[in-house]
Write a protein that holds these residues in place. Structure first.
Motif, mmCIF file in Angstrom:
data_model
loop_
_atom_site.group_PDB
_atom_site.id
_atom_site.type_symbol
_atom_site.label_atom_id
_atom_site.label_comp_id
_atom_site.label_asym_id
_atom_site.label_seq_id
_atom_site.Cartn_x
_atom_site.Cartn_y
_atom_site.Cartn_z
ATOM 1 N N PHE A 1 40.123 25.128 19.384
ATOM 2 C CA PHE A 1 39.108 25.541 18.871
ATOM 3 C C PHE A 1 38.731 26.517 19.999
ATOM 4 O O PHE A 1 38.752 25.577 20.841
ATOM 5 C CB PHE A 1 37.417 25.399 18.258
ATOM 6 N N HIS A 2 38.855 27.839 20.278
ATOM 7 C CA HIS A 2 38.449 28.430 21.702
ATOM 8 C C HIS A 2 37.239 29.073 21.839
ATOM 9 O O HIS A 2 36.293 29.546 20.515
ATOM 10 C CB HIS A 2 39.110 29.979 21.964
ATOM 11 N N PRO A 3 36.051 29.188 22.756
ATOM 12 C CA PRO A 3 35.190 30.024 23.218
ATOM 13 C C PRO A 3 35.590 31.287 22.936
ATOM 14 O O PRO A 3 36.538 31.879 22.941
ATOM 15 C CB PRO A 3 34.866 29.871 24.060
ATOM 16 N N SER B 1 47.856 19.643 25.456
ATOM 17 C CA SER B 1 48.391 21.128 25.635
ATOM 18 C C SER B 1 49.759 20.740 24.843
ATOM 19 O O SER B 1 50.090 19.072 25.018
ATOM 20 C CB SER B 1 49.149 21.871 26.267
ATOM 21 N N MET B 2 50.447 20.821 23.468
ATOM 22 C CA MET B 2 51.685 20.510 23.021
ATOM 23 C C MET B 2 52.753 21.405 23.603
ATOM 24 O O MET B 2 52.310 22.807 23.811
ATOM 25 C CB MET B 2 51.561 19.938 21.150
ATOM 26 N N ARG B 3 54.196 20.732 23.639
ATOM 27 C CA ARG B 3 55.029 21.969 23.954
ATOM 28 C C ARG B 3 55.584 22.521 22.205
ATOM 29 O O ARG B 3 54.451 22.345 21.408
ATOM 30 C CB ARG B 3 56.069 21.462 23.773
ATOM 31 N N ASN C 1 39.550 28.000 15.492
ATOM 32 C CA ASN C 1 39.912 30.346 15.906
ATOM 33 C C ASN C 1 41.249 30.527 16.284
ATOM 34 O O ASN C 1 41.098 31.709 17.298
ATOM 35 C CB ASN C 1 38.736 30.869 15.994
ATOM 36 N N SER C 2 42.072 29.817 16.460
ATOM 37 C CA SER C 2 43.124 29.898 16.768
ATOM 38 C C SER C 2 43.828 31.564 16.152
ATOM 39 O O SER C 2 44.020 31.380 15.317
ATOM 40 C CB SER C 2 44.205 28.607 17.166
ATOM 41 N N SER C 3 44.753 31.614 16.893
ATOM 42 C CA SER C 3 45.623 32.428 16.405
ATOM 43 C C SER C 3 47.157 32.369 15.993
ATOM 44 O O SER C 3 47.272 32.710 14.768
ATOM 45 C CB SER C 3 46.152 33.455 17.038
ATOM 46 N N SER C 4 47.093 31.180 16.288
ATOM 47 C CA SER C 4 47.551 30.032 14.520
ATOM 48 C C SER C 4 47.473 29.520 13.298
ATOM 49 O O SER C 4 48.346 29.900 12.629
ATOM 50 C CB SER C 4 48.409 28.515 16.142
ATOM 51 N N ARG D 1 48.390 33.648 12.511
ATOM 52 C CA ARG D 1 49.892 34.092 11.940
ATOM 53 C C ARG D 1 50.963 33.592 11.937
ATOM 54 O O ARG D 1 52.305 33.360 11.670
ATOM 55 C CB ARG D 1 50.323 34.587 13.423
ATOM 56 N N GLU D 2 50.191 31.786 12.296
ATOM 57 C CA GLU D 2 51.843 30.787 11.995
ATOM 58 C C GLU D 2 51.402 29.819 10.809
ATOM 59 O O GLU D 2 52.281 29.987 10.140
ATOM 60 C CB GLU D 2 51.710 30.011 13.060
ATOM 61 N N ALA D 3 49.942 29.192 10.749
ATOM 62 C CA ALA D 3 50.515 28.393 9.786
ATOM 63 C C ALA D 3 50.723 28.995 8.456
ATOM 64 O O ALA D 3 51.462 28.386 7.026
ATOM 65 C CB ALA D 3 48.955 27.993 9.885
ATOM 66 N N SER E 1 33.841 34.326 14.495
ATOM 67 C CA SER E 1 34.228 35.790 14.331
ATOM 68 C C SER E 1 35.631 36.141 15.464
ATOM 69 O O SER E 1 36.332 37.251 15.566
ATOM 70 C CB SER E 1 33.221 36.577 15.627
ATOM 71 N N ARG E 2 35.867 34.481 15.625
ATOM 72 C CA ARG E 2 37.574 34.871 17.137
ATOM 73 C C ARG E 2 38.781 36.262 16.338
ATOM 74 O O ARG E 2 39.467 36.713 17.018
ATOM 75 C CB ARG E 2 37.715 34.060 17.753
ATOM 76 N N GLN E 3 38.972 35.578 15.642
ATOM 77 C CA GLN E 3 40.140 36.295 14.440
ATOM 78 C C GLN E 3 39.843 36.977 13.254
ATOM 79 O O GLN E 3 40.750 37.590 12.511
ATOM 80 C CB GLN E 3 40.619 35.637 13.946
HETATM 81 N N1 UDP Z 1 50.808 26.883 20.950
HETATM 82 C C1 UDP Z 1 50.910 24.989 21.302
HETATM 83 N N2 UDP Z 1 50.542 24.108 22.190
HETATM 84 C C2 UDP Z 1 49.434 24.340 21.021
HETATM 85 C C3 UDP Z 1 48.531 24.877 21.080
HETATM 86 C C4 UDP Z 1 48.996 26.153 20.798
HETATM 87 O O1 UDP Z 1 52.291 26.301 21.932
HETATM 88 O O2 UDP Z 1 49.379 23.026 21.621
HETATM 89 C C5 UDP Z 1 51.241 28.127 21.045
HETATM 90 C C6 UDP Z 1 50.634 27.931 19.064
HETATM 91 O O3 UDP Z 1 51.209 28.310 18.426
HETATM 92 C C7 UDP Z 1 50.421 29.490 19.838
HETATM 93 C C8 UDP Z 1 50.012 29.991 20.996
HETATM 94 O O4 UDP Z 1 49.952 28.478 21.418
HETATM 95 O O5 UDP Z 1 51.454 30.478 19.028
HETATM 96 C C9 UDP Z 1 48.040 30.468 21.097
HETATM 97 O O6 UDP Z 1 47.469 29.517 20.513
HETATM 98 P P1 UDP Z 1 46.175 29.085 21.444
HETATM 99 O O7 UDP Z 1 45.231 28.478 20.646
HETATM 100 O O8 UDP Z 1 46.642 28.829 22.320
HETATM 101 O O9 UDP Z 1 45.451 30.803 22.118
HETATM 102 P P2 UDP Z 1 45.322 31.918 20.876
HETATM 103 O O10 UDP Z 1 46.498 32.819 20.367
HETATM 104 O O11 UDP Z 1 44.787 31.781 19.375
HETATM 105 O O12 UDP Z 1 44.422 33.006 22.014
#
Ligand code: UDP
Length: 387
Positions: free
Chosen positions: A209-211, A269-271, A288-291, A294-296, A308-310
């Motif tokens: 969750f981001h601000p 953070s994770m790799r 509210n991450s783009s992941s 776009r990824e899930a 509202s972030r996305q």
């Molecule tokens: N991501 C990652 N490690 C984490 C969390 C996220 O590598 O611990 C990746 C995630 O798969 C995505 C990217 O970082 O591709 C962006 O995610 P994040 O939620 O940080 O930022 P956003 O794109 O929503 O601004």
């Protein structure tokens, strides 16, 4: 033997978010003698609080890494922008790149586009033409306007850039580079991820969750209700820290209540590859991450998308939108189990790095003028009427 012309391509990375996406592009160019890859590493990568992720860049085996600390924790985002511009400007004067490559919608990307365009260095922008909420929305389009060449994820993004007055021939559809990584056969398996991060449970959801910078006054309430719901649920959660946008302190302060809770595993953070495997095996991703958007869906993993972030991003059936209130979040957590897990390819087929490489091998890219022209389409029909 004739020596091939070698182009100096400088990538700028400021977060895990852009590095995960540009890594395959960097590695692809590095493997070709036509290119000399340089990497300017800054932003969150340099902050221990956010996991010192610059080390990921080093571990990727990339060459010519230059590290620059562009902020302290008292800086606002405009100050970070100013400092990055100043540091990057000195750096490019030293190493004179032929091209600067930036990704997405962070202040660091904007710094790269500003420094490049003001110094007549070609700027390539990866994944412009997207739409979202928060300040990212403004930054992304500003970066596109300060860039000369665009590498976008799909046709809709291309159309939006054309709408911004960009020349069609400057736009290349390469798909989203993270799909290259998502489709890779070399992702770690789940036992490896659990071992590396010492995760003890096997059924879990992810919270990321981001601000939203434009909702700064409401963030404390949002995150308090979110943490209350998470703690009251009987669900295991892997929690990842937010990015360092304005408001992040409020989220991190609230997350202190999660620290040490039996059903929570929390990491700065994770790799990227490890995070992808974690997501692929999760019950769902919430936040509210783009992941989540776009990824899930690519893995068929359900998403609870909060707030509202996305906003305005492509949405599919696996994404459940919910307001950031206790009731909204609880309802979504009850419903999410009913979403079928069906994988969907929305942003390309995993050939982005090859497509990017091919585009850069075309001599015409290297004769792109740094003087841009607005492609005026004001005679186009607005709302069905001739202008
Ligand atoms: N991501 C990652 N490690 C984490 C969390 C996220 O590598 O611990 C990746 C995630 O798969 C995505 C990217 O970082 O591709 C962006 O995610 P994040 O939620 O940080 O930022 P956003 O794109 O929503 O601004």
């Amino acid at each position: 033997m004739e020596r091939i012309k070698q182009y100096k391509v400088m990538f700028l990375t400021g977060t895990r978010a852009d590095f995960g996406k540009m890594k395959t592009l960097m590695l692809k160019l590095q493997a070709d003698d036509h290119f000399q890859v340089h990497i300017f590493v800054t932003g969150m990568h340099m902050l221990s609080k956010f996991g010192s992720t610059w080390d990921e860049v080093r571990k990727a085996g990339l060459p010519n890494i230059y590290r620059f600390i562009n902020q302290n924790e008292n800086d606002s985002m405009d100050q970070v922008l100013a400092k990055t511009v100043a540091g990057l400007s000195d750096y490019v004067k030293e190493m004179a790149p032929d091209m600067i490559v930036v990704h997405g919608d962070r202040v660091e990307a904007l710094s790269g586009a500003i420094v490049g365009s003001l110094n007549n260095i070609r700027v390539s922008h990866i994944e412009g033409g997207e739409v979202s909420g928060t300040i990212d929305e403004l930054i992304r389009h500003a970066v596109s306007k300060m860039s000369h060449i665009h590498f976008v994820s799909n046709k809709v993004a291309m159309t939006r850039l054309i709408q911004l007055g960009e020349a069609e021939e400057s736009i290349h559809i390469i798909g989203s580079p993270d799909v290259d990584v998502m489709n890779s056969k070399n992702l770690p398996d789940m036992p490896e991820v659990k071992r590396y991060y010492n995760i003890r449970f096997s059924e879990y959801a992810i919270l990321l969750f981001h601000p939203v910078t434009t909702e700064i006054k409401d963030i404390r309430r949002q995150v308090t209700e979110l943490v209350d719901v998470v703690l009251a649920s009987n669900q295991n959660f892997v929690v990842l820290y937010p990015n360092n946008d304005h408001g992040t302190e409020i989220i991190l302060e609230a997350y202190e209540r999660l620290r040490g809770a039996p059903r929570i595993a929390m990491y700065p953070s994770m790799r990227f590859e490890y995070f992808l495997t974690l997501m692929k095996n999760s019950l769902y991703i919430m936040g509210n991450s783009s992941s989540g958007i776009r990824e899930a869906p690519h893995f068929g993993v359900p998403t609870i998308n909060l707030g509202s972030r996305q906003n305005n991003r492509v949405s599919t059936e696996s994404v459940l939108n919910a307001p950031i209130t206790s009731e909204g979040i609880q309802n979504a957590m009850r419903e999410v189990g009913r979403i079928p897990r069906v994988a969907k390819e929305l942003f390309g087929n995993g050939n982005s790095a090859a497509a990017f490489h091919q585009a850069l091998l075309n001599p015409s890219i290297w004769s792109t003028e740094t003087q841009k022209y607005f492609i005026d389409r004001s005679h186009f029909k607005l709302n069905g009427k001739e202008n």
